[in-house]
Write an enzyme that holds these catalytic residues in place. Structure first.
Site, PDB file in Angstrom:
ATOM      1  N   TYR A  37       1.304  -0.946  -0.174  1.00 49.18           N
ATOM      2  CA  TYR A  37      -0.072  -0.236  -0.413  1.00 49.18           C
ATOM      3  C   TYR A  37       0.731   1.267   0.021  1.00 49.18           C
ATOM      4  O   TYR A  37       0.412   2.797  -0.175  1.00 49.18           O
ATOM      5  CB  TYR A  37      -0.658   0.115   1.586  1.00 49.18           C
ATOM      6  CG  TYR A  37      -1.797  -0.662   0.897  1.00 49.18           C
ATOM      7  CD1 TYR A  37      -2.305  -2.185   1.193  1.00 49.18           C
ATOM      8  CD2 TYR A  37      -3.278  -0.084   0.691  1.00 49.18           C
ATOM      9  CE1 TYR A  37      -3.506  -2.908   0.580  1.00 49.18           C
ATOM     10  CE2 TYR A  37      -4.792  -0.679   0.599  1.00 49.18           C
ATOM     11  CZ  TYR A  37      -4.269  -2.595   0.823  1.00 49.18           C
ATOM     12  OH  TYR A  37      -5.379  -2.782   0.267  1.00 49.18           O
ATOM     13  N   ASP A  80     -11.289  -9.516   4.010  1.00 53.53           N
ATOM     14  CA  ASP A  80     -13.115 -10.055   3.886  1.00 53.53           C
ATOM     15  C   ASP A  80     -13.461 -10.571   3.731  1.00 53.53           C
ATOM     16  O   ASP A  80     -14.547 -11.520   3.979  1.00 53.53           O
ATOM     17  CB  ASP A  80     -12.903  -8.949   1.802  1.00 53.53           C
ATOM     18  CG  ASP A  80     -12.731  -8.106   1.856  1.00 53.53           C
ATOM     19  OD1 ASP A  80     -13.062  -6.930   2.819  1.00 53.53           O
ATOM     20  OD2 ASP A  80     -13.289  -7.618   0.385  1.00 53.53           O
ATOM     21  N   LYS A  94       3.944 -14.902   3.876  1.00 56.03           N
ATOM     22  CA  LYS A  94       4.404 -15.924   2.670  1.00 56.03           C
ATOM     23  C   LYS A  94       5.547 -16.187   2.517  1.00 56.03           C
ATOM     24  O   LYS A  94       5.992 -15.510   1.465  1.00 56.03           O
ATOM     25  CB  LYS A  94       3.367 -15.330   1.276  1.00 56.03           C
ATOM     26  CG  LYS A  94       3.659 -16.087   0.349  1.00 56.03           C
ATOM     27  CD  LYS A  94       2.520 -17.377   0.687  1.00 56.03           C
ATOM     28  CE  LYS A  94       2.696 -18.084  -1.067  1.00 56.03           C
ATOM     29  NZ  LYS A  94       2.492 -19.169  -1.085  1.00 56.03           N
ATOM     30  N   ASP A 135      -2.326 -18.833   1.840  1.00 55.77           N
ATOM     31  CA  ASP A 135      -3.125 -19.669   1.219  1.00 55.77           C
ATOM     32  C   ASP A 135      -3.618 -20.101   2.264  1.00 55.77           C
ATOM     33  O   ASP A 135      -4.563 -20.712   1.716  1.00 55.77           O
ATOM     34  CB  ASP A 135      -2.223 -19.844  -0.067  1.00 55.77           C
ATOM     35  CG  ASP A 135      -0.754 -20.669   0.237  1.00 55.77           C
ATOM     36  OD1 ASP A 135      -0.434 -20.059   1.131  1.00 55.77           O
ATOM     37  OD2 ASP A 135      -0.353 -21.459  -1.185  1.00 55.77           O
ATOM     38  N   ASP A 172      -5.577  -7.523   4.172  1.00 54.16           N
ATOM     39  CA  ASP A 172      -6.882  -6.317   3.359  1.00 54.16           C
ATOM     40  C   ASP A 172      -7.711  -7.710   2.394  1.00 54.16           C
ATOM     41  O   ASP A 172      -8.887  -7.891   3.096  1.00 54.16           O
ATOM     42  CB  ASP A 172      -7.094  -5.669   1.992  1.00 54.16           C
ATOM     43  CG  ASP A 172      -7.840  -4.724   1.715  1.00 54.16           C
ATOM     44  OD1 ASP A 172      -8.834  -4.992   1.515  1.00 54.16           O
ATOM     45  OD2 ASP A 172      -7.386  -5.554  -0.552  1.00 54.16           O
TER      46      ASP A 172
HETATM   47  C1  IPM Z   1     -10.967  -2.154   3.145  1.00 51.08           C
HETATM   48  C2  IPM Z   1     -10.813  -0.788   2.149  1.00 51.08           C
HETATM   49  C3  IPM Z   1      -9.291  -0.175   1.351  1.00 51.08           C
HETATM   50  C4  IPM Z   1      -8.405  -0.919   1.390  1.00 51.08           C
HETATM   51  C5  IPM Z   1      -9.617   0.591  -0.277  1.00 51.08           C
HETATM   52  C6  IPM Z   1     -11.101   1.084   0.060  1.00 51.08           C
HETATM   53  C7  IPM Z   1      -8.674   0.887  -0.020  1.00 51.08           C
HETATM   54  O1  IPM Z   1     -10.861  -2.074   1.249  1.00 51.08           O
HETATM   55  O2  IPM Z   1     -10.476  -1.111   4.201  1.00 51.08           O
HETATM   56  O3  IPM Z   1     -10.556  -3.014   3.135  1.00 51.08           O
HETATM   57  O4  IPM Z   1      -7.925  -1.931   0.315  1.00 51.08           O
HETATM   58  O5  IPM Z   1      -7.183  -0.657   2.481  1.00 51.08           O
HETATM   59 MN    MN Z   2     -10.652  -3.964   1.862  1.00 54.08          MN
END
Ligand code: IPM
Ligand code: MN
Length: 328
Positions: free
Chosen positions: A123, A234, A173, A206, A230
């Site tokens: 990032y 999710d 990793k 993974d 990140d």
């Molecule tokens: C999160 C989001 C952000 C990230 C995006 C919107 C840049 O996906 O907060 O997880 O990748 O950190």
């Molecule tokens: Mn995210």
């Protein structure tokens, strides 16, 4: 009772709707906030090109906390708001911890926490093009990992593990990422010596994805880098009741305001329709109260959300149900 100064960025899409419910629930706890609204996000950018003025950022440094809904609007070039607002806020306020808790359905509600490094890695924006637009184009995208950055994040995770169940897993990793993985693993091993009571584990990213789906009970606290974190969070949302429940805290544990936001995005397709689940935003508000120094109000909110995690209803009906629960 003290009143806390909180900057509120409703943002785009469903952001303002879910943030309104979070603020409603906070008000119902009796904790007083003095809020300042910031009209920022994709819609503002499309209106006048503003992303994040330096003066605004300077103002934020004096706040106690920032509460954010979601940013991102159709028609804005991809990444402009993400990098210019959200990532800039994380970097400039040095919000180096991204804390994302998850609770599994059933199973006595096993919960675990991902500590995602929030200011470095892929990032950081290191890289560039050579010969762009030619058949011989080259793009590089580096991952920036500092000893200090990895160490403070890992140390935070060990502290958290000590307050919880004394178990911490490093996810990376290291078999392929020979340099950053080595730095993370060595730092992890060294800090571990200071926490002999914490048992440690390591999973490749993974493999961790498989365990998230098949055996998430093995986890208590996980620490990982920015990009792995990140993606993994999710997946964490997906395996623990959906992204509509996933909350997060972007923390600088030492100085300045921290920022609290649901993990989900702005969902423009359902914006303004009262269809969004506000629970992630309400739980993020609970984190905010905890870090403001109101842990009992935070715990009350978490408990009040519990019976309504899977409630059918409009955004404001779900918020009202949490408020009603608080009054019981
Ligand atoms: C999160 C989001 C952000 C990230 C995006 C919107 C840049 O996906 O907060 O997880 O990748 O950190
Ligand atoms: Mn995210």
């Amino acid at each position: 009772m003290s009143s806390y100064s909180v900057g509120v960025i409703g943002g785009d899409g469903i952001g303002p709707e879910v943030v309104a419910e979070g603020l409603k629930v906070i008000a119902a706890t009796g904790v007083e906030l003095s809020t300042t609204d910031y009209d920022l996000g994709g819609a503002r950018y499309l209106r006048d090109g503003t992303i994040l003025p330096d003066e605004t950022l300077a103002e934020w440094r004096d706040l106690d906390a920032i509460y954010l809904g979601a940013v991102g609007a159709p028609g804005v070039p991809r990444g402009v708001i993400e990098r210019g607002l959200l990532l800039r806020m994380r970097f400039e306020l040095d919000l180096y911890i991204n804390l994302r808790p998850f609770k599994l359905d059933g199973d006595n509600g096993h919960d675990f926490v991902v500590i995602r490094e929030n200011t470095e890695g892929a990032y950081a924006g290191e890289g560039g093009f050579l010969r762009k637009g030619t058949p011989h184009e080259v793009a590089t995208q580096g991952s920036v990992n500092t000893r200090r950055g990895a160490e403070r994040c890992i140390r935070y995770a060990f502290e958290l593990a000590s307050e919880r169940n004394n178990h911490l897993t490093l996810v990376h990793k290291t078999n392929v990422l020979a340099f950053s993985g080595d730095l993370w693993q060595r730092t992890f091993n060294e800090v571990a010596l200071e926490y002999p009571a914490v048992s440690t584990d390591y999973n490749h990213i993974d493999a961790a994805c498989i365990y998230f789906v098949q055996d998430p009970q093995r986890y208590d606290v996980i620490v990982t880098d920015n990009l792995f974190g990140d993606i993994l969070t999710d997946l964490g949302g997906a395996v623990s009741g959906g992204i509509g429940l996933a909350s997060s805290a972007n923390l600088n544990p030492e100085v300045g305001p921290s920022m609290f936001e649901p993990v989900h995005g702005s969902a423009p397709d359902i914006a303004g329709k009262q269809k969004a689940n506000p629970i992630a935003a309400i739980l993020s508000a609970a984190h905010m109260l905890k870090y403001l120094g109101e842990p009992s109000a935070a715990t009350r909110i978490e408990a009040a959300c519990e019976p309504h995690l899977n409630m059918d209803g409009s955004t404001s009906e779900i918020g009202d149900a949490v408020v009603a629960e608080l009054a019981k």
